[in-house]
Design an enzyme around this catalytic site. Sequence first.
Site, PDB file in Angstrom:
ATOM      1  N   LYS A  53       0.842  -1.203   0.000  1.00  0.00           N
ATOM      2  CA  LYS A  53       0.000   0.000   0.000  1.00  0.00           C
ATOM      3  C   LYS A  53       0.881   1.259   0.000  1.00  0.00           C
ATOM      4  O   LYS A  53       0.603   2.236  -0.689  1.00  0.00           O
ATOM      5  CB  LYS A  53      -0.935  -0.022   1.211  1.00  0.00           C
ATOM      6  CG  LYS A  53      -2.029  -1.095   1.087  1.00  0.00           C
ATOM      7  CD  LYS A  53      -2.759  -1.340   2.403  1.00  0.00           C
ATOM      8  CE  LYS A  53      -3.685  -2.543   2.269  1.00  0.00           C
ATOM      9  NZ  LYS A  53      -4.302  -2.934   3.551  1.00  0.00           N
ATOM     10  N   GLN A  97      -4.062  -2.045   9.979  1.00  0.00           N
ATOM     11  CA  GLN A  97      -4.034  -3.364   9.343  1.00  0.00           C
ATOM     12  C   GLN A  97      -4.559  -4.420  10.317  1.00  0.00           C
ATOM     13  O   GLN A  97      -4.110  -4.508  11.452  1.00  0.00           O
ATOM     14  CB  GLN A  97      -2.594  -3.692   8.910  1.00  0.00           C
ATOM     15  CG  GLN A  97      -2.450  -4.962   8.100  1.00  0.00           C
ATOM     16  CD  GLN A  97      -3.094  -4.878   6.713  1.00  0.00           C
ATOM     17  OE1 GLN A  97      -3.023  -3.861   6.035  1.00  0.00           O
ATOM     18  NE2 GLN A  97      -3.738  -5.963   6.295  1.00  0.00           N
ATOM     19  N   ASP A 120     -10.768   2.760   4.875  1.00  0.00           N
ATOM     20  CA  ASP A 120     -11.073   1.330   4.734  1.00  0.00           C
ATOM     21  C   ASP A 120     -12.582   1.097   4.743  1.00  0.00           C
ATOM     22  O   ASP A 120     -13.047  -0.003   4.424  1.00  0.00           O
ATOM     23  CB  ASP A 120     -10.446   0.540   5.902  1.00  0.00           C
ATOM     24  CG  ASP A 120      -9.189  -0.222   5.477  1.00  0.00           C
ATOM     25  OD1 ASP A 120      -9.030  -0.467   4.268  1.00  0.00           O
ATOM     26  OD2 ASP A 120      -8.391  -0.578   6.353  1.00  0.00           O
TER      27      ASP A 120
END
Length: 293
Positions: A53, A97, A120
């Site tokens: 990312k 994450q 997200d």
Amino acid sequence: MAEILDGKAVSDFFKQEIAKEVLAITAAGNRAPHLVAILVGNDGGSKTYVEAKKKACKLVGFEGTVLYFPDTISQDELLAKVNEINDDPNIDGLIVQLPLPKHINENAVTQTIVPEKDVDGFHDINMGKLAKGDNSGYTSATPLGITMLLKYYGIETAGKHAVVIGRSNIVGRPMSILLSNSSETGNATVTLTHSRTQNLKDITLQADIIVAAIGQPNFVSADMVKPGAIVIDVGITRLDDSSKKAGWRLAGDVDFAAVEKIAGKITPVPGGVGPMTVIGLLYNTLQARKRQL
Ligand code: NDP
């Protein structure tokens, strides 16, 4: 033989499009979008995803920062860091994450990120907006990336029967909502299936579009697929493979070699949904920046 839906090539196309928008933002004297990722612990897979990312951020001209914390960090310390980033006007998007160590409540963390920086799309407000068809929020990156892939290839979803296998909050459920919403990449008739679904094969055989997000290698076999169907494989599982240099290979949820002979179009693993997930994240971060300008 099915047409391959090349997520890698399509993601390269979208990276160029996003990079052009970043150039326009910076040429007007504004700072570039800034995405921060928090990684807790040493999980190799998570580290790979986060680094990918960050690399993608750099490629499109974003600022990308990864903050590493040991798995001994307490929940309170992590929440304090999240709040610090929430208040930082120079950061547009924050992702944490997953999975997190067991002593940290994932929901507490995802709900602490302010919805405006929740690129997200895991915050209840963003999930709620998605469910209501309100596109002022953020949609989970993987389903968003899949709709971008479908759109790129001109795949019609309206009026089609889409069968989503898996009901997780990050993939299956938001995917089913996106496909059923009244929008350009929606208007499908959607069946959301899961581990308690009976006669799954009877259902998938009716599908014009199958999205498999289960986490079980080769689960979708050729006899479950209607000839000509669109098959989107979200699954990523590492399987031991001594013939590979790394000692492992990635497997999807679809028996690719067999289903490729039946399906109309199919995504490979790797090189299908994975790169498009990164695009979904970059797209959300760009929106977050643009909404501030
Ligand atoms: P989860 O484990 O959270 O969810 C799996 C879902 O699959 C559950 O809803 C479960 O049902 C369902 N399921 C399990 N077994 C069966 C079965 N036999 N029949 C029907 N449904 C079943 O996984 P995620 O959604 O987080 O991820 C799914 C896969 O996608 C994983 O391989 C993951 O690594 C991959 N992934 C890939 C991404 C990418 O970028 N390509 C991004 C995110 C995930 P139930 O709810 O009843 O337990």
